[in-house]
Design a protein around this motif. Structure first.
Motif, PDB file in Angstrom:
ATOM      1  N   LEU A  15       0.798  -1.140   0.067  1.00 28.00           N
ATOM      2  CA  LEU A  15       0.056  -0.027  -0.041  1.00 28.00           C
ATOM      3  C   LEU A  15       0.720   1.288   0.022  1.00 28.00           C
ATOM      4  N   PHE A  16       2.242   0.984  -0.337  1.00 29.93           N
ATOM      5  CA  PHE A  16       2.835   2.395  -0.627  1.00 29.93           C
ATOM      6  C   PHE A  16       2.922   3.188   0.403  1.00 29.93           C
ATOM      7  N   GLY A  17       3.224   2.914   1.840  1.00 25.74           N
ATOM      8  CA  GLY A  17       3.437   3.453   3.017  1.00 25.74           C
ATOM      9  C   GLY A  17       2.127   4.245   3.544  1.00 25.74           C
ATOM     10  N   ALA A  18       0.889   3.732   2.953  1.00 26.29           N
ATOM     11  CA  ALA A  18      -0.263   4.415   3.561  1.00 26.29           C
ATOM     12  C   ALA A  18      -0.558   3.624   4.844  1.00 26.29           C
ATOM     13  N   ASP A  54      -4.701 -13.285   9.923  1.00 26.95           N
ATOM     14  CA  ASP A  54      -4.258 -14.462   9.314  1.00 26.95           C
ATOM     15  C   ASP A  54      -4.267 -14.487   7.734  1.00 26.95           C
ATOM     16  N   HIS A  55      -5.029 -13.526   6.965  1.00 29.28           N
ATOM     17  CA  HIS A  55      -5.287 -13.428   5.815  1.00 29.28           C
ATOM     18  C   HIS A  55      -4.515 -12.224   4.954  1.00 29.28           C
ATOM     19  N   VAL A  56      -3.239 -11.961   5.678  1.00 27.77           N
ATOM     20  CA  VAL A  56      -2.468 -10.617   5.144  1.00 27.77           C
ATOM     21  C   VAL A  56      -1.137 -11.229   5.010  1.00 27.77           C
ATOM     22  N   LEU A  57      -0.469 -10.944   3.891  1.00 27.02           N
ATOM     23  CA  LEU A  57       0.808 -11.577   3.595  1.00 27.02           C
ATOM     24  C   LEU A  57       1.781 -10.046   3.368  1.00 27.02           C
ATOM     25  N   PHE A  58       2.839  -9.925   4.112  1.00 26.97           N
ATOM     26  CA  PHE A  58       3.866  -8.935   3.704  1.00 26.97           C
ATOM     27  C   PHE A  58       4.264  -8.670   2.464  1.00 26.97           C
ATOM     28  N   ALA A  59       4.086  -7.856   1.731  1.00 24.45           N
ATOM     29  CA  ALA A  59       4.792  -7.568   0.367  1.00 24.45           C
ATOM     30  C   ALA A  59       4.819  -6.044   0.184  1.00 24.45           C
ATOM     31  N   SER A  60       5.604  -5.892  -0.818  1.00 24.60           N
ATOM     32  CA  SER A  60       6.181  -4.302  -1.005  1.00 24.60           C
ATOM     33  C   SER A  60       5.836  -3.943  -2.350  1.00 24.60           C
ATOM     34  N   ASP A  61       5.770  -4.684  -3.295  1.00 25.61           N
ATOM     35  CA  ASP A  61       5.538  -4.271  -4.579  1.00 25.61           C
ATOM     36  C   ASP A  61       6.861  -3.674  -5.156  1.00 25.61           C
ATOM     37  N   SER A  62       8.063  -3.921  -4.653  1.00 26.04           N
ATOM     38  CA  SER A  62       9.410  -3.491  -4.874  1.00 26.04           C
ATOM     39  C   SER A  62       9.776  -4.046  -6.301  1.00 26.04           C
TER      40      SER A  62
END
Length: 342
Positions: free
Chosen positions: A270-273, A287-295
């Motif tokens: 979410l780009f820092g929001a 339990d349904h959220v995964l860390f990701a950055s879109d890097s």
């Protein structure tokens, strides 16, 4: 350990073939975009950026454009195979950097997509696949895609969903092109949300409840409009005249529509929001959220979104157990393997 579950890359063999293909206008624009982001191709640049974050690894997928954009099924199949073998080699060669890869699949040919997915999983070790929100404008709830969903559901692996729209999709019916990159800022999020709704009402999750859909950008618009998705869609048909009844007649569902949306998974890209991230987690649950950055698509071309997302996850009131689940525990559980262990 932090496992970044949605990162883009263009391995050198794929990138070279990508540049050699006769492009469409949309591909020309995307070539311009990726050529300004060295970390997509240059591993030295990428690894230097990753060093900032300590125990940090990525699950990689092929950067846009979709292979279907090149207009030929032969080319999309060829590019998919090149992409998957190249990503598999990166994971084998750099296990300390890459925790896995999501297969590139030619969705303009669903039978070939099933074959490529099976090859990537069985022979190359893919942890899932990435698809887009449409194929050349065709909705992804078309009947011809159902065997593919069935195959991915049976695998128990993850299906990443990425938006797909260009300036050729106008903001208003009287216009020819989208302006001010509205097609990207808002259009991509509409694409994701429309994809999710069509998957729900066409019964894909009713027929294949084991399908693990990872929706990019925090689950897109759905968490922020949960009242419309919930009580609003509980009244499906109330706003539609009888003459258009077929527009609201879908697959027979056994649950509320909102329950199917909550069967999906969201990432943290979410780009820092931070406030948007909190909303997404409140809707889907930790339990349904995964860390990701879109890097590496941030203004720094690699590090910015990773850094801001980590900071957000530390600042929005999650306890240590919840943070651990999002950073690595959930993806390990979903794939049935401990990705925090090298």
């Amino acid at each position: 350990m932090k496992i970044d579950a949605f990162c883009h890359i263009m391995p050198r063999p794929y990138y070279d073939r990508f540049l050699a293909i006769e492009p469409t206008i949309d591909v020309v624009n995307l070539r311009k975009r990726v050529s300004n982001i060295p970390a997509l191709v240059d591993l030295n640049v990428r690894f230097k950026q990753m060093d900032e974050f300590g125990d940090y690894r990525q699950i990689i997928n092929i950067a846009a454009p979709p292979v279907e954009f090149f207009g030929s099924r032969t080319v999309s199949r060829e590019l998919s195979r090149i992409a998957n073998e190249a990503m598999a080699e990166l994971v084998r060669s750099h296990p300390d950097r890459f925790a896995g890869f999501s297969a590139c699949v030619p969705m303009d040919d669903p039978e070939a997509a099933i074959e490529e997915f099976s090859y990537a999983v069985t022979h190359l070790g893919a942890v899932g696949a990435q698809i887009y929100t449409h194929v050349a404008g065709e909705a992804m709830d078309a009947e011809r895609f159902d065997p593919f969903y069935a195959r991915v559901a049976d695998s128990g692996l993850l299906l990443q969903v990425h938006p797909c729209r260009s300036s050729a999709w106008p903001d208003y019916p009287t216009e020819q092109r989208s302006r001010y990159e509205i097609w990207w800022t808002f259009g991509w999020e509409y694409d994701l949300s429309a994809f999710m709704a069509r998957i729900v009402f066409s019964g894909v999750l009713e027929r294949h409840p084991a399908l693990k859909l990872l929706i990019h950008h925090g689950g897109s618009m759905v968490p922020h409009f949960a009242g419309r998705v919930g009580p609003g869609w509980d009244q499906l048909g109330a706003r539609t005249p009888e003459s258009q009844r077929e527009d609201v007649t879908g697959y027979p569902l056994t649950r509320r529509p909102i329950d199917y949306f909550k069967m999906m998974y969201a990432d943290t890209a979410l780009f820092g929001a931070a406030h948007a991230l909190r909303c997404s987690i409140d809707f889907y649950g930790t339990d349904h959220v995964l860390f990701a950055s879109d890097s590496p698509y941030d203004p720094e071309r690699g590090s910015g979104y990773i850094r801001s997302t980590i900071e957000n996850l530390h600042s929005i009131g999650l306890d240590e157990e919840e943070q651990q689940a999002i950073f690595s525990g959930n993806i390990s559980r979903l794939l049935g393997r401990d990705l925090a262990r090298r």
